[in-house]
Scaffold this motif. Structure first.
Motif, PDB file in Angstrom:
ATOM      1  N   ALA A 199      -1.976 -48.470  98.168  1.00 54.37           N
ATOM      2  CA  ALA A 199      -1.582 -47.223  98.831  1.00 54.37           C
ATOM      3  C   ALA A 199      -2.394 -46.033  98.354  1.00 54.37           C
ATOM      4  O   ALA A 199      -2.087 -44.910  98.723  1.00 54.37           O
ATOM      5  N   TRP A 200      -3.416 -46.252  97.524  1.00 54.68           N
ATOM      6  CA  TRP A 200      -4.297 -45.184  97.036  1.00 54.68           C
ATOM      7  C   TRP A 200      -3.517 -44.044  96.382  1.00 54.68           C
ATOM      8  O   TRP A 200      -3.799 -42.870  96.594  1.00 54.68           O
ATOM      9  N   VAL A 201      -2.504 -44.378  95.601  1.00 54.40           N
ATOM     10  CA  VAL A 201      -1.681 -43.358  94.944  1.00 54.40           C
ATOM     11  C   VAL A 201      -2.325 -42.989  93.616  1.00 54.40           C
ATOM     12  O   VAL A 201      -2.587 -43.858  92.776  1.00 54.40           O
ATOM     13  N   SER A 202      -2.601 -41.710  93.415  1.00 52.74           N
ATOM     14  CA  SER A 202      -3.256 -41.254  92.194  1.00 52.74           C
ATOM     15  C   SER A 202      -2.290 -41.306  91.018  1.00 52.74           C
ATOM     16  O   SER A 202      -1.069 -41.428  91.184  1.00 52.74           O
ATOM     17  N   ALA A 203      -2.839 -41.197  89.812  1.00 53.89           N
ATOM     18  CA  ALA A 203      -2.001 -41.171  88.610  1.00 53.89           C
ATOM     19  C   ALA A 203      -1.039 -39.991  88.654  1.00 53.89           C
ATOM     20  O   ALA A 203       0.127 -40.109  88.247  1.00 53.89           O
ATOM     21  N   GLU A 204      -1.508 -38.858  89.161  1.00 54.89           N
ATOM     22  CA  GLU A 204      -0.623 -37.691  89.232  1.00 54.89           C
ATOM     23  C   GLU A 204       0.529 -37.938  90.195  1.00 54.89           C
ATOM     24  O   GLU A 204       1.685 -37.619  89.891  1.00 54.89           O
ATOM     25  N   ASN A 205       0.238 -38.525  91.345  1.00 54.87           N
ATOM     26  CA  ASN A 205       1.306 -38.775  92.307  1.00 54.87           C
ATOM     27  C   ASN A 205       2.220 -39.912  91.864  1.00 54.87           C
ATOM     28  O   ASN A 205       3.402 -39.924  92.191  1.00 54.87           O
ATOM     29  N   CYS A 206       1.699 -40.883  91.115  1.00 56.20           N
ATOM     30  CA  CYS A 206       2.573 -41.901  90.522  1.00 56.20           C
ATOM     31  C   CYS A 206       3.585 -41.249  89.594  1.00 56.20           C
ATOM     32  O   CYS A 206       4.778 -41.585  89.620  1.00 56.20           O
ATOM     33  N   SER A 207       3.115 -40.312  88.765  1.00 53.62           N
ATOM     34  CA  SER A 207       4.024 -39.633  87.839  1.00 53.62           C
ATOM     35  C   SER A 207       5.028 -38.772  88.595  1.00 53.62           C
ATOM     36  O   SER A 207       6.199 -38.680  88.213  1.00 53.62           O
ATOM     37  N   ARG A 208       4.589 -38.151  89.689  1.00 60.03           N
ATOM     38  CA  ARG A 208       5.514 -37.333  90.489  1.00 60.03           C
ATOM     39  C   ARG A 208       6.620 -38.202  91.095  1.00 60.03           C
ATOM     40  O   ARG A 208       7.792 -37.843  91.059  1.00 60.03           O
TER      41      ARG A 208
END
Length: 617
Positions: free
Chosen positions: A195-204
């Motif tokens: 899903a191309w989820v960035s590390a920042e968005n994973c943490s969010r």
């Protein structure tokens, strides 16, 4: 005396005591000082059990004296909601939690110690990020001898190294006071890959939902205004928030541990290096080196969809095809020279350490004057205007959207990338011939001479993908590194610029049995009918083996374009990564996607063939 006390203990208390003791083995065994089943329970364990079972301390001690050894030898069963509630309410004040982490041994494994029992226990508060139970307060215990034993690793004082225990632990230490479940790190890695989820968005996502079991209520208080919370836990009361550094650092360490377990090796990292990223850097570099050429585990993949057998004069002949293509994502590189491969001090630097003096020289090409203070150009007014125009254009949001659109990437408006202060987000005109260089055109005051300048960072041109006609991995050298021997080369290698590749390799024995047709899509658009060389050598219709009896193509030569669309989705995620992590990250993403593709092929009945890897090498 014990029997008289036992008469006053309820069956429920007796049963719950038997149930809880196996979960308290570590707090009992790792209590300071000598402890055995014949001794008294540690004070913190005694107090916890008294509160959890609603029994007096004398009764708890009686139960321990009578059935303690039996309970300690019983395998723990899954905790009930009652157990977890008891740990949550009464555990923290007694430095006990259900998820506490301890070293896997109480005996020193160093040869000089002869099995000496470890001592000098140290316990500190920590936070555990879990997949099912949210963010939990826990306690981490370490023990000392000649070495220091932690939950995941041993620190050897003489060599200042961390030696991890074999295998992949269920809980991984992210930083001194932060841990995460391997299951959660696997969830993050899967989000990134598919899903191309960035590390920042994973943490969010984690902080907003998974970190609290009541998140669906807390995030929608108006809708749940009449629904009472069983145990109100506002966001501010959670032990800690997960950060992007926790996610990326956890992904790296988890991937390294997985790889070490798969290779039957032990992960060893430096200890006294200052930061986790510096600590894992050598291991990432070694992993990147191992992945070059034939390092991907499905390098030698073959199945009845990508590899066929044809009979020729009574002999069976293998035909295997691959497609190679490039996708325009890249990492920052030194802007001083086109072929400088020295790493940048950080992704935000423009020049490497060897070329750091270029920072003081005017960025307009051909100008060797010294920059004005606070500027990237010299005192020449024309050069200063170029820089002013560059800064103004760089702030135009439509330019940023245009660049992403060119790459075929859709990024939501709330992107994880902080574009406001990114010095590399520079406008590049669509018709400029060299789009991997951040350039700006201008005119000097003395005439119409065109000036060009490099103000922002430069990036590598593209990522070259080599795709079996079902799964992934500049151009001649790249292919020879991927297929290092003639037997390992595919019989057909599709490439959009196949005519130039054909001229380069036609007398090379390494390519003696490999044809290089253009893929169908690019041949129709880039190789005109008047180009005799192309028509004679790279027209895919000139290879009968590629055409089925019904006139259809035997292989899907558009698979590289389809793969480009997938890997292009990582552009926003990787643009700030330094080169080592950039390569490590994409290798891991490709590895995960390859595994998924092979599983899908097998599910659809395309069985893999057994190929002698050593024979190919």
């Amino acid at each position: 005396m014990a029997a008289e006390s036992l008469e006053n203990i309820s069956l429920d208390t007796f049963s719950q005591f038997l149930h809880l003791i196996p979960h308290l083995k570590n707090p009992i065994q790792f209590a300071p000082g000598e402890c055995s089943c014949k001794g008294d329970l540690p004070h913190n364990v005694l107090d916890f059990l008294a509160h959890a079972l609603k029994a007096n301390i004398a009764h708890i001690q009686t139960l321990w004296d009578i059935i303690g050894p039996h309970a300690m030898n019983t395998a723990p069963v899954a905790p009930t909601s009652r157990d977890l509630e008891a740990f949550r309410v009464y555990g923290v004040e007694n430095e006990i939690s259900y998820w506490d982490v301890y070293p896997p041994t109480r005996i020193c494994t160093m040869p000089l110690c002869n099995g000496q029992q470890l001592g000098d226990h140290m316990c500190h508060k920590a936070v555990l990020f879990t997949l099912q139970e949210g963010a939990l307060p826990i306690f981490s215990t370490s023990v000392y001898c000649h070495s220091i034993y932690y939950h995941n690793y041993v620190v050897h004082k003489e060599t200042s190294t961390r030696t991890y225990y074999p295998g992949v632990p269920e809980i991984i230490q992210l930083a001194t006071y932060y841990f995460a479940e391997s299951a959660l790190l696997e969830f993050f890695a899967t989000q990134m890959a598919f899903a191309w989820v960035s590390a920042e968005n994973c943490s969010r996502v984690y902080n907003h939902t998974l970190s609290n079991k009541s998140a669906h209520i807390l995030n929608n208080l108006q809708a749940y205004s009449s629904f009472p919370l069983d145990s109100p836990t506002p966001h501010s009361a959670t032990p800690a928030s997960m950060t992007p550094e926790h996610v990326s650092g956890g992904f790296i360490l988890y991937s390294l541990l997985l790889d070490s377990a798969e290779q039957k090796e032990i992960l060893v990292l430096p200890h006294d290096v200052g930061s986790q990223r510096l600590r894992v850097q050598p291991a990432m570099e070694a992993r990147n080196k191992a992945m070059e050429g034939t390092g991907q585990e499905y390098w030698d993949h073959a199945c009845d969809k990508c590899c066929i057998l044809l009979e020729n004069n009574g002999e069976m002949r293998k035909i295997q095809a691959a497609v190679t293509d490039g996708v325009s994502i890249g990492h920052p590189r030194c802007a001083a020279e086109l072929h400088c491969q020295k790493p940048l001090p950080s992704p935000l630097h423009v020049f490497c350490i060897d070329h750091a003096h270029y920072d003081k020289i005017c960025r307009v090409r051909g100008c060797s004057a010294t920059c004005e203070p606070g500027s990237r150009t010299c005192a020449d007014s024309g050069h200063q205007v170029m820089e002013s125009n560059f800064v103004a254009r760089g702030k135009a949001m439509f330019q940023l959207h245009h660049r992403l659109k060119q790459a075929g990437v859709h990024i939501p408006s709330d992107s994880s990338a902080d574009t406001a202060d990114d010095p590399d987000l520079i406008p590049v005109e669509p018709n400029e011939p060299d789009q991997d260089k951040p350039l700006h055109d201008g005119k000097s005051e003395s005439g119409n001479r065109s000036l060009r300048a490099t103000f922002g960072r430069c990036r590598t041109h593209n990522e070259q993908l080599l795709v079996r006609l079902v799964a992934i991995s500049a151009v001649k050298l790249f292919c020879e590194q991927t297929f290092p021997t003639t037997p390992s080369m595919p019989e057909y290698l599709f490439f959009d610029d196949a005519c130039h590749l054909h001229r380069l390799i036609q007398d090379d024995p390494h390519w003696a049995y490999t044809a290089t047709p253009a893929d169908v899509f690019h041949h129709d658009r880039k190789h005109g009918p008047g180009d005799t060389y192309c028509q004679q050598n790279v027209n895919p219709a000139g290879f009968p083996e590629l055409i089925l009896p019904d006139g259809k193509w035997r292989f899907n030569t558009s698979v590289a374009e389809q793969t480009n669309a997938w890997i292009g989705g990582f552009q926003a995620m990787v643009r700030q990564m330094e080169v080592t992590y950039y390569n490590f990250f994409l290798d891991e993403m490709i590895k995960r996607r390859n595994r998924f593709m092979v599983e899908e092929l097998e599910r659809k009945g395309h069985n893999p063939w057994q190929i002698n890897r050593n024979a190919l090498l």
